[in-house]
Design a protein around this motif. Structure first.
Motif, mmCIF file in Angstrom:
data_model
loop_
_atom_site.group_PDB
_atom_site.id
_atom_site.type_symbol
_atom_site.label_atom_id
_atom_site.label_comp_id
_atom_site.label_asym_id
_atom_site.label_seq_id
_atom_site.Cartn_x
_atom_site.Cartn_y
_atom_site.Cartn_z
ATOM 1 N N HIS A 7 0.762 -1.214 -0.030
ATOM 2 C CA HIS A 7 -0.663 0.086 -0.334
ATOM 3 C C HIS A 7 0.750 1.302 -0.616
ATOM 4 O O HIS A 7 2.032 0.886 -0.114
ATOM 5 N N PHE A 8 0.020 2.166 -0.944
ATOM 6 C CA PHE A 8 1.095 3.624 -0.020
ATOM 7 C C PHE A 8 1.660 4.230 0.912
ATOM 8 O O PHE A 8 2.831 4.363 0.610
ATOM 9 N N SER A 9 0.929 3.436 1.689
ATOM 10 C CA SER A 9 1.528 4.044 3.165
ATOM 11 C C SER A 9 2.935 3.524 3.642
ATOM 12 O O SER A 9 3.710 3.890 4.478
ATOM 13 N N GLU A 10 2.298 1.632 3.403
ATOM 14 C CA GLU A 10 3.675 1.603 3.509
ATOM 15 C C GLU A 10 5.126 1.773 2.906
ATOM 16 O O GLU A 10 5.872 1.164 3.327
ATOM 17 N N LEU A 11 4.505 2.505 1.695
ATOM 18 C CA LEU A 11 6.162 2.493 0.398
ATOM 19 C C LEU A 11 6.653 3.868 1.313
ATOM 20 O O LEU A 11 7.739 4.112 1.776
ATOM 21 N N PHE A 12 5.477 5.054 2.277
ATOM 22 C CA PHE A 12 6.258 5.674 2.762
ATOM 23 C C PHE A 12 6.962 5.324 4.043
ATOM 24 O O PHE A 12 7.524 5.818 4.786
ATOM 25 N N ALA A 62 10.603 -5.040 -8.861
ATOM 26 C CA ALA A 62 10.556 -5.012 -7.320
ATOM 27 C C ALA A 62 9.553 -5.107 -6.977
ATOM 28 O O ALA A 62 8.537 -4.856 -7.375
ATOM 29 N N ASP A 63 8.786 -6.604 -6.008
ATOM 30 C CA ASP A 63 7.669 -5.915 -5.575
ATOM 31 C C ASP A 63 6.660 -4.637 -5.266
ATOM 32 O O ASP A 63 5.384 -4.528 -5.240
ATOM 33 N N TRP A 64 7.831 -3.557 -5.056
ATOM 34 C CA TRP A 64 7.063 -2.246 -4.602
ATOM 35 C C TRP A 64 6.983 -1.064 -5.729
ATOM 36 O O TRP A 64 7.157 -0.345 -5.762
ATOM 37 N N ALA A 65 7.520 -2.138 -7.408
ATOM 38 C CA ALA A 65 7.476 -1.199 -8.262
ATOM 39 C C ALA A 65 5.906 -0.698 -8.963
ATOM 40 O O ALA A 65 6.035 0.334 -8.970
ATOM 41 N N GLU A 66 5.297 -1.536 -8.211
ATOM 42 C CA GLU A 66 3.981 -0.954 -8.814
ATOM 43 C C GLU A 66 3.775 0.751 -7.704
ATOM 44 O O GLU A 66 3.018 1.146 -8.420
ATOM 45 N N VAL A 67 3.397 0.332 -6.177
ATOM 46 C CA VAL A 67 3.677 1.455 -5.749
ATOM 47 C C VAL A 67 4.661 2.523 -5.600
ATOM 48 O O VAL A 67 4.190 3.755 -5.941
ATOM 49 N N VAL A 68 5.761 2.472 -6.626
ATOM 50 C CA VAL A 68 6.747 2.922 -7.073
ATOM 51 C C VAL A 68 5.908 4.057 -7.826
ATOM 52 O O VAL A 68 6.156 5.181 -7.745
ATOM 53 N N HIS A 70 2.920 4.557 -8.605
ATOM 54 C CA HIS A 70 1.855 5.519 -8.180
ATOM 55 C C HIS A 70 2.431 6.668 -7.686
ATOM 56 O O HIS A 70 1.810 7.471 -7.519
ATOM 57 N N LEU A 71 3.773 7.058 -6.413
ATOM 58 C CA LEU A 71 4.263 7.881 -6.241
ATOM 59 C C LEU A 71 4.787 8.260 -7.542
ATOM 60 O O LEU A 71 4.767 9.869 -7.767
ATOM 61 N N ASP A 72 5.814 8.427 -8.541
ATOM 62 C CA ASP A 72 5.847 8.516 -9.576
ATOM 63 C C ASP A 72 5.011 9.723 -10.324
ATOM 64 O O ASP A 72 5.368 11.242 -10.931
ATOM 65 N N VAL A 73 3.881 9.089 -10.505
ATOM 66 C CA VAL A 73 2.994 9.874 -11.341
ATOM 67 C C VAL A 73 1.931 11.025 -10.697
ATOM 68 O O VAL A 73 2.167 12.115 -10.640
#
Length: 79
Positions: A7-12, A62-68, A70-73
């Motif tokens: 989730h986005f919060s987990e990336l942060f 990596a498994d983080w790529a999708e949420v990264v 999302h942050l990029d956009v």
């Protein structure tokens, strides 16, 4: 085996940043928009470790790529 969905919060959290919705929104507003030609990992708001994590997540798909992505956009959108 399925890759975990982050989730986005987990990336942060992973980046060592506050991860509540209001803090995430404030961070994005404060550091956006990035120039369209600037890769997310090159943004001046990251320290070296954060930038490397973001770069590797995308390069290694990596498994983080999708949420990264999302942050990029989010950070390239006009405020």
């Amino acid at each position: 085996m399925e890759q975990p969905v982050h989730h986005f919060s987990e990336l942060f959290e992973q980046l060592g940043l506050r991860s509540d919705a209001q803090s995430i929104e404030h961070f994005i507003q404060r550091h956006s928009p990035l120039p369209k030609e600037m890769p997310l990992a090159d943004a001046p708001c990251w320290n070296e470790g954060q930038a490397e994590f973001l770069r590797e997540a995308v390069e290694e798909d990596a498994d983080w790529a999708e949420v990264v992505d999302h942050l990029d956009v989010s950070m390239h959108k006009a405020s």
